[in-house]
Design a protein around this motif. Structure first.
Motif: not given
Ligand SMILES: Cc1cc2nc3c(=O)[nH]c(=O)nc-3n(C[C@H](O)[C@H](O)[C@H](O)COP(=O)(O)OP(=O)(O)OC[C@H]3O[C@@H](n4cnc5c(N)ncnc54)[C@H](O)[C@@H]3O)c2cc1C
Ligand code: FES
Length: 302
Positions: A52-59, A74-84, A120-122, A223-227
């Protein structure tokens, strides 16, 4: 600043860039409003998704006009399910975006030398920033780093964009072996930059801010805080920031940031609510029983 809009966009392209995926999305309305340092919040998983939650990415790039009404990259680094999931989208598929969100980088009042530091992608949002600074006749130099060569972003473009480009990798697979913070003192001496901008992982931002501070230079960090909500409502993204009045407030990195002055962030206390922060909970008097119960983060999926 322009209000963010929700756009039913369309994926125009997705391509691999090293360890990352570069997405270009037709997103008229966002592209026209975006400024360097702002981000988009992207809906993931498709219409029936439980994510349900949106994922954030820098423009990375916002192009207001063109064959499509406006495009955002925008640039995506695979982290978890959303970025995958995002790493598997195809051209022509719909993508729902909200943006531009957050505060942009502030521009210097006069032409000065600026050092832009990316990890990195920063590095992605620094290219639009470099162009905006150069349009103001600022000299721009870039210092970009990553753990390994495939996690560097924009090395070739950096060479076209900036006066001088220095590259670091932790393992020495490209450029200097070490971190951007290790190289920063030399780069500040060599370039004579008077302003520092940085985007990357939190430990990197902290280290870069400390070096800039030791040189008495202003440093803005994205900064990049979880949102969770990304629009200022839920308070999941807060971090302690000292205001001009000397008072610490829990700033929301989605609307009060993501760009902050590095010197104002209480790095030691990130992830906590310091007891002296405005509105911090008053600790219970000694002997008072602590009640259990579900906190705001209890349960639920993402
Ligand atoms: C302002 C901002 C800019 C960003 N820019 C980029 C970018 O340019 N490229 C990129 O690859 N990633 C970026 N990120 C990080 C990206 O948002 C997370 O990697 C992504 O939300 C992870 O989602 P997931 O479903 O893959 O991981 P999951 O771990 O399954 O995510 C679960 C929840 O945690 C949150 N979450 C997990 N890790 C992060 C994280 N590191 N930062 C913020 N929220 C997180 C997700 O939003 C989601 O709600 C940015 C984050 C912020 C806050
Ligand atoms: S993510 Fe909800 S207030 Fe910032």
């Amino acid at each position: 600043m322009s209000a963010p809009v929700q756009v039913k966009g369309e994926v125009l392209s997705r391509r691999r860039v090293g360890a990352y995926h570069l997405l270009e999305v037709a997103a008229g309305g966002i592209a026209e409003r975006a400024r360097p340092g702002q981000f988009v919040a992207v809906s993931v998983g498709g219409r029936a998704s439980a994510m349900l939650l949106r994922r954030s990415f820098a423009i990375y790039r916002a192009t207001p006009t063109g064959a499509y009404t406006g495009t955002v990259q925008f640039v995506v680094g695979v982290h978890g399910r959303g970025t995958e999931w995002l790493a598997g989208v195809r051209p022509g598929e719909p993508l729902d975006l909200v943006g531009p969100l957050g505060t942009p980088f502030r521009m210097p009042g006069s032409p000065v030398g600026c050092l832009l530091v990316g990890g990195g992608y920063g590095s992605a949002p620094l290219f639009g920033l470099a162009e905006a600074l150069r349009a103001r006749e600022c000299r721009v130099d870039l210092l970009i780093g990553a753990g390994t060569v495939d996690r560097l972003f924009g090395e070739l473009e950096a060479k076209r964009t900036a006066g001088a480009v220095t590259v670091t990798t932790d393992d020495g697979s490209a450029g200097f072996r070490g971190t951007v913070a290790d190289l920063l003192p030399d780069e500040l001496e060599r370039t004579g930059a008077l302003v520092v901008y940085a985007c990357g992982p939190m430990p990197m931002l902290r280290a870069v801010g400390a070096v800039a501070d030791s040189y008495g230079l202003p440093c803005q960090v994205a900064v990049e805080e979880s949102m969770a909500c990304a629009i200022g409502v839920c308070m999941t993204c807060v971090l302690p920031v000292v205001g001009e009045d000397g008072v610490t407030r829990m700033a929301r990195s989605c609307v009060d940031g993501p760009v902050f002055d590095a010197q104002r962030v209480r790095w030691d206390d990130v992830g906590t609510v310091p007891p002296d922060a405005l509105g911090a909970p008053v600790p219970p008097a000694s002997g008072e029983a602590l009640c259990g119960g579900a906190g705001p983060g209890a349960g639920g999926g993402t």
